[in-house]
Design a protein around this motif. Structure first.
Motif, mmCIF file in Angstrom:
data_model
loop_
_atom_site.group_PDB
_atom_site.id
_atom_site.type_symbol
_atom_site.label_atom_id
_atom_site.label_comp_id
_atom_site.label_asym_id
_atom_site.label_seq_id
_atom_site.Cartn_x
_atom_site.Cartn_y
_atom_site.Cartn_z
ATOM 1 N N HIS A 240 29.792 -26.157 -4.720
ATOM 2 C CA HIS A 240 30.573 -26.579 -3.918
ATOM 3 C C HIS A 240 29.981 -26.691 -2.544
ATOM 4 O O HIS A 240 29.074 -25.898 -2.273
ATOM 5 C CB HIS A 240 31.702 -25.746 -3.557
ATOM 6 C CG HIS A 240 32.536 -25.201 -4.901
ATOM 7 N ND1 HIS A 240 33.068 -26.013 -5.880
ATOM 8 C CD2 HIS A 240 32.579 -23.869 -5.473
ATOM 9 C CE1 HIS A 240 33.635 -25.372 -6.534
ATOM 10 N NE2 HIS A 240 33.302 -24.093 -6.614
ATOM 11 N N PRO A 241 30.394 -27.517 -1.643
ATOM 12 C CA PRO A 241 29.880 -27.635 -0.153
ATOM 13 C C PRO A 241 30.210 -26.425 0.483
ATOM 14 O O PRO A 241 31.226 -25.628 0.148
ATOM 15 C CB PRO A 241 30.481 -28.808 0.331
ATOM 16 C CG PRO A 241 31.411 -29.443 -0.668
ATOM 17 C CD PRO A 241 31.283 -28.712 -1.930
ATOM 18 N N LEU A 242 29.371 -25.855 1.417
ATOM 19 C CA LEU A 242 29.419 -24.430 2.072
ATOM 20 C C LEU A 242 29.425 -24.643 3.333
ATOM 21 O O LEU A 242 29.077 -25.674 4.137
ATOM 22 C CB LEU A 242 28.136 -23.500 1.719
ATOM 23 C CG LEU A 242 28.000 -23.217 0.151
ATOM 24 C CD1 LEU A 242 26.744 -22.417 0.089
ATOM 25 C CD2 LEU A 242 28.942 -22.348 -0.452
ATOM 26 N N TYR A 243 30.323 -23.471 3.893
ATOM 27 C CA TYR A 243 30.417 -23.824 5.523
ATOM 28 C C TYR A 243 30.346 -22.176 5.842
ATOM 29 O O TYR A 243 29.348 -21.858 6.382
ATOM 30 C CB TYR A 243 31.754 -24.397 5.913
ATOM 31 C CG TYR A 243 31.905 -24.151 7.384
ATOM 32 C CD1 TYR A 243 31.205 -24.706 8.185
ATOM 33 C CD2 TYR A 243 33.079 -23.210 7.737
ATOM 34 C CE1 TYR A 243 31.287 -24.649 9.594
ATOM 35 C CE2 TYR A 243 33.238 -23.259 9.203
ATOM 36 C CZ TYR A 243 32.235 -24.032 10.048
ATOM 37 O OH TYR A 243 32.236 -23.506 11.541
ATOM 38 N N ALA A 244 31.565 -21.357 5.781
ATOM 39 C CA ALA A 244 31.616 -20.174 6.229
ATOM 40 C C ALA A 244 30.479 -19.087 5.745
ATOM 41 O O ALA A 244 30.017 -19.308 4.390
ATOM 42 C CB ALA A 244 32.878 -19.337 6.179
ATOM 43 N N MET A 245 29.864 -18.125 6.432
ATOM 44 C CA MET A 245 28.872 -17.205 5.968
ATOM 45 C C MET A 245 28.809 -15.913 6.947
ATOM 46 O O MET A 245 29.033 -16.154 8.034
ATOM 47 C CB MET A 245 27.426 -18.323 5.928
ATOM 48 C CG MET A 245 26.216 -17.386 5.686
ATOM 49 S SD MET A 245 24.775 -18.415 5.852
ATOM 50 C CE MET A 245 24.826 -19.300 7.412
ATOM 51 N N ALA A 246 28.500 -14.966 6.125
ATOM 52 C CA ALA A 246 28.247 -13.705 6.875
ATOM 53 C C ALA A 246 27.423 -12.888 6.256
ATOM 54 O O ALA A 246 27.156 -12.694 5.058
ATOM 55 C CB ALA A 246 29.783 -13.162 6.969
ATOM 56 N N PHE A 247 26.571 -12.111 7.161
ATOM 57 C CA PHE A 247 25.841 -10.969 6.634
ATOM 58 C C PHE A 247 26.255 -9.721 6.774
ATOM 59 O O PHE A 247 26.989 -9.447 7.882
ATOM 60 C CB PHE A 247 24.415 -11.025 7.736
ATOM 61 C CG PHE A 247 23.497 -12.179 7.322
ATOM 62 C CD1 PHE A 247 22.870 -11.986 6.339
ATOM 63 C CD2 PHE A 247 23.599 -13.314 8.103
ATOM 64 C CE1 PHE A 247 21.636 -13.219 6.092
ATOM 65 C CE2 PHE A 247 22.624 -14.299 8.022
ATOM 66 C CZ PHE A 247 21.796 -14.195 7.000
ATOM 67 N N SER A 248 26.094 -8.907 5.716
ATOM 68 C CA SER A 248 26.626 -7.135 5.869
ATOM 69 C C SER A 248 25.828 -6.807 7.367
ATOM 70 O O SER A 248 24.759 -6.977 7.359
ATOM 71 C CB SER A 248 26.484 -6.603 4.585
ATOM 72 O OG SER A 248 26.535 -5.300 4.719
ATOM 73 N N THR A 249 26.537 -5.799 7.809
ATOM 74 C CA THR A 249 25.993 -5.025 8.748
ATOM 75 C C THR A 249 25.727 -3.895 8.390
ATOM 76 O O THR A 249 25.111 -2.842 9.359
ATOM 77 C CB THR A 249 26.968 -4.925 9.977
ATOM 78 O OG1 THR A 249 28.193 -4.329 9.638
ATOM 79 C CG2 THR A 249 27.446 -6.412 10.576
ATOM 80 N N SER A 250 25.847 -3.564 7.245
ATOM 81 C CA SER A 250 25.486 -2.173 6.769
ATOM 82 C C SER A 250 24.100 -1.900 6.576
ATOM 83 O O SER A 250 23.245 -2.677 5.664
ATOM 84 C CB SER A 250 26.285 -1.881 5.280
ATOM 85 O OG SER A 250 25.914 -0.645 4.800
ATOM 86 N N ALA A 251 23.806 -0.799 7.014
ATOM 87 C CA ALA A 251 22.046 -0.443 6.762
ATOM 88 C C ALA A 251 21.923 0.187 5.066
ATOM 89 O O ALA A 251 20.752 -0.146 4.842
ATOM 90 C CB ALA A 251 21.768 0.971 7.719
ATOM 91 N N ALA A 252 22.888 0.511 4.597
ATOM 92 C CA ALA A 252 22.661 0.615 3.030
ATOM 93 C C ALA A 252 22.978 -0.691 2.401
ATOM 94 O O ALA A 252 22.299 -0.502 1.282
ATOM 95 C CB ALA A 252 23.711 1.716 2.686
ATOM 96 N N PRO B 248 22.124 -4.019 3.777
ATOM 97 C CA PRO B 248 21.893 -5.146 4.489
ATOM 98 C C PRO B 248 21.610 -6.504 3.819
ATOM 99 O O PRO B 248 21.494 -7.758 4.523
ATOM 100 C CB PRO B 248 20.434 -4.612 5.343
ATOM 101 C CG PRO B 248 19.839 -3.817 4.216
ATOM 102 C CD PRO B 248 21.158 -3.117 3.387
ATOM 103 N N GLN B 249 21.306 -6.410 2.457
ATOM 104 C CA GLN B 249 20.949 -7.656 1.852
ATOM 105 C C GLN B 249 22.059 -8.584 1.310
ATOM 106 O O GLN B 249 22.016 -9.604 0.831
ATOM 107 C CB GLN B 249 20.178 -7.129 0.610
ATOM 108 C CG GLN B 249 20.738 -6.276 -0.553
ATOM 109 C CD GLN B 249 21.117 -5.049 -0.105
ATOM 110 O OE1 GLN B 249 20.738 -4.497 0.915
ATOM 111 N NE2 GLN B 249 21.654 -4.164 -1.143
ATOM 112 N N ARG B 250 23.370 -7.933 1.554
ATOM 113 C CA ARG B 250 24.604 -8.571 1.029
ATOM 114 C C ARG B 250 24.935 -9.768 2.094
ATOM 115 O O ARG B 250 25.068 -9.616 3.227
ATOM 116 C CB ARG B 250 25.677 -7.469 1.073
ATOM 117 C CG ARG B 250 26.829 -7.879 0.034
ATOM 118 C CD ARG B 250 27.625 -6.506 -0.155
ATOM 119 N NE ARG B 250 27.606 -6.073 -1.292
ATOM 120 C CZ ARG B 250 28.226 -4.920 -1.777
ATOM 121 N NH1 ARG B 250 29.359 -4.388 -0.802
ATOM 122 N NH2 ARG B 250 28.230 -4.442 -2.880
#
Length: 336
Positions: free
Chosen positions: A22-34, A36-38
């Motif tokens: 699908h076309p993508l728009y919203a996006m967020a990175f995890s802020t957790s140090a445990a 961080p790759q999410r």
């Protein structure tokens, strides 16, 4: 800066890419140090049937993996996604999304569950669509939402109650950003940037207005490393406007090297002088703001050209060497 230098900054071969159906728009990175790759990405399909996928990025193999058990349905396209800003204190991630409502999702290792659906309307089971929101880093129980009904709503998401609701502008409010625990700013279709202090809810301070009356302001980013500065973008404009709240009305800089309208801006999470912008010219431009702009304006320090118009960008706070961009049906990571 010549192209060879730019290419050495951002090498296409070293850009992990996620392809979505699908076309993508919203996006967020995890802020957790445990964790961080999410990374969470939301589809942009113009009907009620949309999805959010939670991905993981492996920096060693430079690969992005999707997890079917961490993919969930979302009613209407999410206008924004954001992970809990103080994730270190939690055993799992809490993800917020805006659209028809503000929703909170518990993201565990093998499942995602809806934790809360928050409706700010006192008189209806429906609320006006939410254009954006921001999670308060200093006071993480606070989330502020912006809406097309001219209001901003401040939620206590731990108690799932409205703390306050303000008529913020004369027209639709398109974005909101926290500066301090009780201070936020918003931008609107009325062309103004306004700052609000929750200790005095009856008043706001207008710090900028569009040069052409009623030219909407679409996005707002507050510099978390130096709260004197914020950035905004105008509808159908190639400019990024940098504001200093100590000298209202006149921008301290205007970044004008995009060849088409700018769609997204993000300050560096660990530097007060760096900002990234992206737009319809398929370019992501990295800027270093000097203490004084030169007579010919400011040139970007590096650039990247994507395969299509860039709709979104986010800068990872947990992994500040990485920026995520969304264009067409792709989410791509750029190392800076």
């Amino acid at each position: 800066m010549d192209n060879s230098t730019q290419e050495s900054h951002l090498r296409p071969a070293a850009m992990p890419t996620h392809d979505s159906p699908h076309p993508l728009y919203a996006m967020a990175f995890s802020t957790s140090a445990a964790r961080p790759q999410r990374i969470a990405v939301g589809s942009f399909v113009e009907d009620a049937n949309n999805r959010v996928d939670v991905l993981t990025f492996d920096e060693e193999s430079m690969s992005i993996r999707s997890h079917p058990d961490l993919s969930f349905e979302h009613t209407y396209p999410p206008t924004k996604l954001m992970f809990h800003p103080a994730a270190a204190s939690r055993s799992h991630d809490l993800l917020a999304s805006s659209g028809d409502y503000l929703r909170l999702w518990e993201v565990r290792d093998g499942s995602v569950e809806l934790a809360a659906l928050l409706n700010n309307s006192k008189t209806s089971e429906f609320c006006a669509p939410l254009t954006s929101f921001d999670w308060n880093e200093i006071c993480p129980q606070r989330v502020g939402t912006s809406s097309i009904d001219t209001t901003c709503t401040i939620w206590d998401v731990e108690k799932c109650v409205v703390e306050t609701q303000l008529i913020a502008h004369d027209k639709e409010v398109y974005d909101i950003a926290w500066g301090e625990a009780g201070v936020f700013a918003s931008v609107s279709a009325d062309g103004s940037v306004r700052i609000f202090d929750l200790r005095d809810k009856e008043h706001s301070t207008i710090i900028y207005e569009s040069p052409q009356p009623d030219t909407p302001l679409l996005r707002l980013a507050w510099n978390k490393q130096d709260l004197r500065y914020m950035a905004t973008i105008l509808m159908d404009s190639n400019k990024v406007v940098i504001l200093d709240i100590r000298s209202p009305t006149m921008p301290v800089a205007e970044l004008e090297r995009h060849q088409a309208c700018v769609n997204a801006i993000a300050w560096a999470p660990q530097s007060c002088r760096h900002i990234c912008s992206a737009g319809d010219d398929s370019q992501a431009l990295m800027w270093e703001l000097p203490t004084l702009a030169g007579p010919n304006g400011i040139d970007p320090m590096s650039m990247y050209v994507a395969g299509a118009e860039i709709n979104q960008l986010q800068w990872s706070a947990a992994q500040p060497d990485w920026i995520g961009i969304a264009f067409a049906n792709k989410m791509q990571l750029l190392k800076v």
